[in-house]
Write a protein that holds these residues in place. Sequence first.
Motif: not given
Lengths: 672, 207
Positions: A544-550, A589-593
């Motif tokens: 959910l956090v990843e979705q939101w940040v992206l 995990p967000l860093l890769a994006h």
Amino acid sequence: MKRGVWFGLAIMAVVVLLVAVLMPAPAEMTRGHLGLLMLALIVVAIMLGFPTAFTLMGMGMFFGWLAFDYDTQKVLDLMVQRTFLVMTNDVLISIPLFVFMGYVVERANIIDKLFRSLHLALSEVPGSLAVATLVTCAIFATATGIVGAVVTLMGLLAFPAMLRHGYSVRLSAGAITAGGCLGILIPPSIMLIVYGATAGVSVVKLYAGAFLPGLMLTALYIGYVIVLAKLRPDLAPPLAEEEKRVPAPAWAEALMRDGRSLPIGLAAAALSPRGHPGAPQGEVWKMLIVAVLPLATAVLVMGMSYWGFAERATQLDAEPDLPTAIQPLGEATSGTAEPAPRAPGGLQEPPAESGLEQEQAGEPQPLGGVQEPAAEDKPQELTGGGMALDPAEAGGAPQALGVQAPPAAAGQGQDAATEPHTGWQIPVAVIAVVLAAILVWFYWFLDWKHLEVGWMLLTSFFPLTVLILAVLGTIVFGLATPSEAAAIGSVGGILLALAYRQLTWGRMKESVFLTARTSAMVCWLFVGSSIFAAAFALLGGQALVEQWVLSLNLTPIQFMLLSQVIIFLLGWPLEWTEIIVIFMPIFIPLLAHFDIDPLFFGLLVALNLQTAFLSPPVAMAAFYLKGVAPPEVTLNQIFVGMLPFMGLQLVALALLYAFPEIGLWLPNYLYK
Amino acid sequence: MQRLLLFVDEVSAYVGKAFAWLILALTFGITYEVMSRYLFNAPTSWAFDASYMMYGTLFMMAGAYTLSRNGHVRGDVLYGFFPPRLQAGLDLLLYLVFFIPGVVALIWAGTDFAEYSWGIREHSSVSADGPPLYPFKTIIPIAGALLLAQGLVEIVRCAVCLRRGEWPSRERDVEEVDVDELKKMVSFDDREIELAAQALREREQSK
């Protein structure tokens, strides 16, 4: 209750309210939302002040139970598996070892001597006391890593000294608190191990990467103090002349009165069977060792560079495509360079003997011996001296040769092809000349103070520096794992304490018990956080956090800034351990994006979290200093004093961000 | 009551301190391993297993000891400013909500975990003839039980504090930053502070 408490409670109430408002109704709540709820609740729960390890454990268990659809057995398995993983973690194992090394070194009582020797050694520098404080802090904090102890000790040793010498309260307080926190960043630091274990980044690379930024921050601090002392001498007045002087004992005066220079006199006194009247033989030998050390170093450097260059030249000569006719030439010239390494040895005597001679007489004479080979190649030295190194380094790449040869040939009129093979004597000769000049200069001005300070540095500064560099070196060059290096460092610390005759049974016991408590604190936190992180992942909070940040469509720079600001803000209510173990698993995990190197991110985080140690009103360093300061010094003065140093930390952060090479050059150079 | 509290404290501390000495074994063991690898060119096969077992046992068994000295990190930004009764009330609540269930679950799960390991006589698979793992896994329920006992004592402490309005005393122990000890170590003279204070006052007057 104080107003601040109500303020804090109000913030917590707002968080809870926001969660209540923003969360969808329980019926529509997805598991991901549960995960976010868990994250919001943990922040509130931590602020309530319960031991964080158990808050994390308990909350992780409940939410894990929800995630497994109320399957108790699964959640129990998860808990014990996670605990066992922490117990067998081969990164965290270095934590007790480094902590132990820190406590042992701290209790060896080196800091007193370290500060006094640096204070004398740096007495000519503007703001010398503050600079000596910073250097002492940097070295001692690096070796021990215990902020509280370093700040308290410097508060006892340096703070009263600075105040009595008319230093401003703010500058003094700032230097001590900022210096004491340096150990958090400069490896071997515990923070980088904790980050490495959480983020799965190699601690070795983190250590290699954090080294230069740590030095840069230290240099910024020192530069700031020096500039400030130059511009505003009223804030940091220079030391009085009699403060700088170190009186020579009567026997040393007598040695010098005989018309001989100090080193010669010492040597004579040490070697003569009866010794010098009134001179304690032990002292004489001590000082003689200090006096001879620069000479020995110079000879060593000379020898090493001679062999290094000669080796390289013979390697080049051995290459098949070289015209054989040139080789004798190379050998012949290598003959002329031979005196070079011996030169410093021969050089040393004249200035020592010429205690009464004039400088003009002393100077050209010794240089003459070295000048011969150098003069031969003089034109080259000016035009291509620096470049002449290049072809040798380039390993004889034909292109480099072609470019390099013309200027050299113009200077010397030699065959271009001979250049890399005969040219190696030039740098050797240059090094010899420079070393000789330094030695002449050094022994010319050598007096009792230098010897005394030299001895003090030799017994305080050097052992600690060698210990730190040995530990770091073995890690960075891959000779030992961090835990192995930490174990060896601990043994080194014990030996150091033995050498200082400070190793008592009581102190050993204290170090051992404190190590157990600090390790238990950090590692139980890991137990709690790994259970918590597992539950968070199971609930899909991460997704959910990843979705939101992206969905925010951030550029990498924006993301980087945002994450650093969040970490900076978190540093205010939370401890660095909590921030790393709870929030890094969300960020990493967000860093890769965004294509950000976790290693680089870790360096920024480490530098960033360091500012938390200096940001009022939570900065622990300020409270430690206040605890030992004169009652006239207010907490506010200390806070204000820390501000410029905090600003410098932000400058360092910006520099590292703008020039990632500061941090990444060393790991890239070593491991790629 | 106070006697019982201090007795459990003492048991926790005794166990924690006893296992704390593992750090010395760990230090010298690893150093020996490195030496035998480089000097005698004979790396040991047991070093890896032995070192993580010592590390794991060390910190697990020190958990209760650390709790008895109030040494587990807590977010004290607000907590530090709370009056003792509020501190005790919050602590009591959270001990019951988070600590007791969490630790009980850990003991329970740990017992199963260790029992299974004993059942199959599990050995480490890191090296060919790995040492037995079951004693190491048994550490989890034991450390959990100690922690639970210490937690119950802390709960009683909270209750006492709620009634009296002040925290009952704890056993004195070595502190990370003990100002008096540090002063003694650097043979600090308290007149130094007085001199500095005097210098400050003089500066103030001359302004």
